[in-house]
Design an enzyme around this catalytic site. Sequence first.
Site, PDB file in Angstrom:
ATOM      1  N   LYS A   1     -11.293  -9.258 140.722  1.00 21.48           N
ATOM      2  CA  LYS A   1     -10.767  -9.849 139.356  1.00 21.48           C
ATOM      3  C   LYS A   1     -10.319 -10.883 139.937  1.00 21.48           C
ATOM      4  O   LYS A   1      -9.638 -11.630 139.252  1.00 21.48           O
ATOM      5  CB  LYS A   1     -10.264  -8.159 138.649  1.00 21.48           C
ATOM      6  CG  LYS A   1      -8.941  -9.157 137.494  1.00 21.48           C
ATOM      7  CD  LYS A   1      -8.574  -7.656 137.215  1.00 21.48           C
ATOM      8  CE  LYS A   1      -7.144  -7.499 137.774  1.00 21.48           C
ATOM      9  NZ  LYS A   1      -5.602  -7.956 137.578  1.00 21.48           N
ATOM     10  N   ASN A   2      -9.121 -10.517 140.882  1.00 24.31           N
ATOM     11  CA  ASN A   2      -7.972 -11.351 141.507  1.00 24.31           C
ATOM     12  C   ASN A   2      -8.253 -12.576 141.806  1.00 24.31           C
ATOM     13  O   ASN A   2      -7.924 -13.308 141.797  1.00 24.31           O
ATOM     14  CB  ASN A   2      -6.960 -10.887 142.270  1.00 24.31           C
ATOM     15  CG  ASN A   2      -6.887  -9.389 141.040  1.00 24.31           C
ATOM     16  OD1 ASN A   2      -6.784  -9.385 140.530  1.00 24.31           O
ATOM     17  ND2 ASN A   2      -5.115  -8.494 141.715  1.00 24.31           N
ATOM     18  N   CYS A  11       6.892  -6.989 133.090  1.00 21.75           N
ATOM     19  CA  CYS A  11       6.116  -6.177 132.980  1.00 21.75           C
ATOM     20  C   CYS A  11       6.703  -4.167 133.355  1.00 21.75           C
ATOM     21  O   CYS A  11       7.424  -4.613 134.186  1.00 21.75           O
ATOM     22  CB  CYS A  11       4.272  -6.021 133.351  1.00 21.75           C
ATOM     23  SG  CYS A  11       4.242  -6.415 135.079  1.00 21.75           S
ATOM     24  N   ARG A  18       9.090 -10.071 137.712  1.00 22.24           N
ATOM     25  CA  ARG A  18       8.538 -10.601 137.549  1.00 22.24           C
ATOM     26  C   ARG A  18       8.393 -12.175 137.375  1.00 22.24           C
ATOM     27  O   ARG A  18       7.731 -13.276 136.267  1.00 22.24           O
ATOM     28  CB  ARG A  18       6.393 -10.172 137.234  1.00 22.24           C
ATOM     29  CG  ARG A  18       6.062  -9.091 137.265  1.00 22.24           C
ATOM     30  CD  ARG A  18       4.915  -8.673 137.037  1.00 22.24           C
ATOM     31  NE  ARG A  18       3.889  -9.543 137.925  1.00 22.24           N
ATOM     32  CZ  ARG A  18       2.584  -8.894 138.217  1.00 22.24           C
ATOM     33  NH1 ARG A  18       2.271  -7.257 136.967  1.00 22.24           N
ATOM     34  NH2 ARG A  18       1.423  -9.170 138.859  1.00 22.24           N
ATOM     35  N   ASP A  71      -0.958  -3.130 145.093  1.00 20.83           N
ATOM     36  CA  ASP A  71      -1.834  -3.053 144.468  1.00 20.83           C
ATOM     37  C   ASP A  71      -3.162  -0.993 144.811  1.00 20.83           C
ATOM     38  O   ASP A  71      -4.167  -0.808 144.259  1.00 20.83           O
ATOM     39  CB  ASP A  71      -3.440  -3.550 143.961  1.00 20.83           C
ATOM     40  CG  ASP A  71      -2.158  -5.102 143.285  1.00 20.83           C
ATOM     41  OD1 ASP A  71      -1.644  -4.826 142.849  1.00 20.83           O
ATOM     42  OD2 ASP A  71      -3.138  -5.453 143.419  1.00 20.83           O
ATOM     43  N   ARG A 121      -8.890  -2.594 132.077  1.00 19.64           N
ATOM     44  CA  ARG A 121      -8.015  -4.373 132.362  1.00 19.64           C
ATOM     45  C   ARG A 121      -8.371  -4.341 134.488  1.00 19.64           C
ATOM     46  O   ARG A 121      -9.014  -5.757 134.211  1.00 19.64           O
ATOM     47  CB  ARG A 121      -6.749  -4.551 133.459  1.00 19.64           C
ATOM     48  CG  ARG A 121      -6.057  -4.489 131.379  1.00 19.64           C
ATOM     49  CD  ARG A 121      -4.719  -4.648 131.206  1.00 19.64           C
ATOM     50  NE  ARG A 121      -3.989  -5.772 132.255  1.00 19.64           N
ATOM     51  CZ  ARG A 121      -2.968  -6.657 132.291  1.00 19.64           C
ATOM     52  NH1 ARG A 121      -2.039  -5.963 132.617  1.00 19.64           N
ATOM     53  NH2 ARG A 121      -3.411  -7.787 133.563  1.00 19.64           N
TER      54      ARG A 121
HETATM   55  C1  UD1 Z   1      -0.674 -10.984 142.546  1.00 17.25           C
HETATM   56  C2  UD1 Z   1      -2.056 -10.126 142.161  1.00 17.25           C
HETATM   57  C3  UD1 Z   1      -1.445  -8.619 141.515  1.00 17.25           C
HETATM   58  C4  UD1 Z   1      -1.022  -8.376 143.033  1.00 17.25           C
HETATM   59  C5  UD1 Z   1       0.231  -9.484 143.130  1.00 17.25           C
HETATM   60  C6  UD1 Z   1       1.188  -9.022 144.747  1.00 17.25           C
HETATM   61  C7  UD1 Z   1      -3.870 -11.277 140.266  1.00 17.25           C
HETATM   62  C8  UD1 Z   1      -3.637 -11.760 139.418  1.00 17.25           C
HETATM   63  N1  UD1 Z   1      -2.314  -9.934 140.453  1.00 17.25           N
HETATM   64  O1  UD1 Z   1      -0.140 -11.099 141.760  1.00 17.25           O
HETATM   65  O2  UD1 Z   1      -2.286  -7.763 141.437  1.00 17.25           O
HETATM   66  O3  UD1 Z   1      -0.096  -7.106 142.730  1.00 17.25           O
HETATM   67  O4  UD1 Z   1      -0.188 -10.176 143.639  1.00 17.25           O
HETATM   68  O5  UD1 Z   1      -0.384  -9.032 145.935  1.00 17.25           O
HETATM   69  O6  UD1 Z   1      -3.762 -11.978 141.183  1.00 17.25           O
HETATM   70  N2  UD1 Z   1       7.963 -13.352 142.557  1.00 17.25           N
HETATM   71  C9  UD1 Z   1       9.716 -13.798 142.252  1.00 17.25           C
HETATM   72  N3  UD1 Z   1       9.402 -15.431 141.692  1.00 17.25           N
HETATM   73  C10 UD1 Z   1       7.854 -16.496 141.839  1.00 17.25           C
HETATM   74  C11 UD1 Z   1       6.632 -15.492 142.104  1.00 17.25           C
HETATM   75  C12 UD1 Z   1       6.809 -14.003 141.978  1.00 17.25           C
HETATM   76  O7  UD1 Z   1       9.917 -13.686 142.157  1.00 17.25           O
HETATM   77  O8  UD1 Z   1       7.532 -17.313 141.419  1.00 17.25           O
HETATM   78  C13 UD1 Z   1       7.904 -12.521 142.812  1.00 17.25           C
HETATM   79  C14 UD1 Z   1       7.154 -11.545 142.184  1.00 17.25           C
HETATM   80  O9  UD1 Z   1       8.270 -10.693 140.968  1.00 17.25           O
HETATM   81  C15 UD1 Z   1       6.782  -9.663 142.478  1.00 17.25           C
HETATM   82  C16 UD1 Z   1       6.666 -10.637 144.389  1.00 17.25           C
HETATM   83  O10 UD1 Z   1       6.832 -11.887 144.030  1.00 17.25           O
HETATM   84  O11 UD1 Z   1       7.953  -9.014 142.778  1.00 17.25           O
HETATM   85  C17 UD1 Z   1       4.542 -10.574 144.468  1.00 17.25           C
HETATM   86  O12 UD1 Z   1       4.672 -10.950 143.389  1.00 17.25           O
HETATM   87  P1  UD1 Z   1       3.075 -12.535 143.303  1.00 17.25           P
HETATM   88  O13 UD1 Z   1       2.926 -12.494 144.990  1.00 17.25           O
HETATM   89  O14 UD1 Z   1       3.912 -13.703 142.524  1.00 17.25           O
HETATM   90  O15 UD1 Z   1       2.085 -11.549 142.140  1.00 17.25           O
HETATM   91  P2  UD1 Z   1       1.147 -12.068 140.756  1.00 17.25           P
HETATM   92  O16 UD1 Z   1       0.457 -13.443 141.898  1.00 17.25           O
HETATM   93  O17 UD1 Z   1       2.395 -12.170 139.597  1.00 17.25           O
END
Ligand code: UD1
Length: 417
Positions: A22-23, A117, A122, A305, A397
């Site tokens: 999915k990701n 969420c 996030r 995850d 999901r």
């Molecule tokens: C993706 C995955 C999710 C997984 C996560 C971490 C998808 C669709 N989702 O989510 O399943 O749990 O990676 O492996 O692929 N953060 C910030 N600022 C930002 C971006 C992120 O502070 O601009 C923080 C987030 O709040 C979180 C952490 O960094 O605490 C990790 O986020 P990120 O790696 O971006 O995860 P996602 O891409 O949202």
Amino acid sequence: MDRFIIDGGRRLKGAIKVSGSKNAALPILIATLLTDETCVVENVPSTLRDLRTTFRLLESLGKRVVVKGSTVRVLSTGSLKTQAPYEIVKQMRASVLAAGPLLARFGLVRVPIPGGCAIGLRPIDIHLKGFEIMGARRIADQGDIILSAPRLRPAAIALRFPSVGATQNLMMAAAATPGRTTIGNAAREPEMGDLGKFLEQLGAKVHGAGTAKVTIEGKAKLGGARHKVIPDRIEAGTFLLACAATRGRVKLVGAEAAHLGAVLSALKKAGAKIRSGKGWIELAMERRPKAVSIVTKPYPGFPTDLQAPWMALMTTCTGFAKVVETVFENRFLHAAELGRMGAQIAVSGRAAVVAGQERLSGAPIMASDIRAGAALLVAGLAAKGRTTIARVYHIDRGYEEIERKLSRAGARLARQK
Ligand code: UD1
């Protein structure tokens, strides 16, 4: 709202087929916004709710999406829109990934700021900072962010944290920006490598996708592509943990052991016997798991995850296991639900200590997010007696045809509409 009714305590056995990731599929499908040519993406878990939302996102932006089983064709219908609807972004945060391709191609994009969420705030500051370094200006308006740049310029970007989404967004923006962009401290998850391959198919030059330094030579005009998505390592990991918790023996077909290093090594320490080959992983667990402590980290560390399902497995370990969550700030909502099944878990900030029990007992419980839901499934399958899981839409999901897959492996699991 659907619920799962599980008669627990039965060992999982037999073969389970793993779906496409999915990701990995989400960013790859969104990357089709980079081109007007037709793209064909195979091995897409197209029945998942997040995929349906992605198809709607692409259609709302002007693409046509044709789905046949797990093969998805994305076609152009003329010009694209540069505004992602809030109604879609609020359902799926990954919609912000449309910003990179649209900004790079059209110099303008408007995306709603996704809210927090259940598992944390996030923010998207790392994405935005990257676009700014590439020359974009941003203004906030009515809950949306408007990014503009007559033309993005290639740049050297260093991320403050290896965010998965930010790395993908910037890789896509760079692919449509002529010149060489480097992303330092990039996310190293296997999904980055898969997106990198897709961008190469479109015509960009990509080096080091899946390592801490990605280099992309972008092009103003990109072409079409045909691509097969990698297997879902989180779905595979969930099945392995469910199998271990029920002390079963299963063979996962279509799984990639190389993507699950940290998880397989923790499972071995817990006492599981594991064998793997090209496209398969086999696990057998004969006794109560030994306590194994984990700390979640960006890849190649233990995946956040699978933290919740790991905790579910550890509720029946011999001894005490510590689980530390470093990626998200509020990802222990499953602990209280597991407590309703008799688990003993003490949570303090980002750490939880699980005192293993002989067995959990079934109870009515409720899923709060995708992976918390997966943890409750693992617990319910292993527990004695009946478990009812409410808010199954969270599980839907991320897990395709889960009741069919698990029932085939000997679970007693039914969906109540
Ligand atoms: C993706 C995955 C999710 C997984 C996560 C971490 C998808 C669709 N989702 O989510 O399943 O749990 O990676 O492996 O692929 N953060 C910030 N600022 C930002 C971006 C992120 O502070 O601009 C923080 C987030 O709040 C979180 C952490 O960094 O605490 C990790 O986020 P990120 O790696 O971006 O995860 P996602 O891409 O949202």
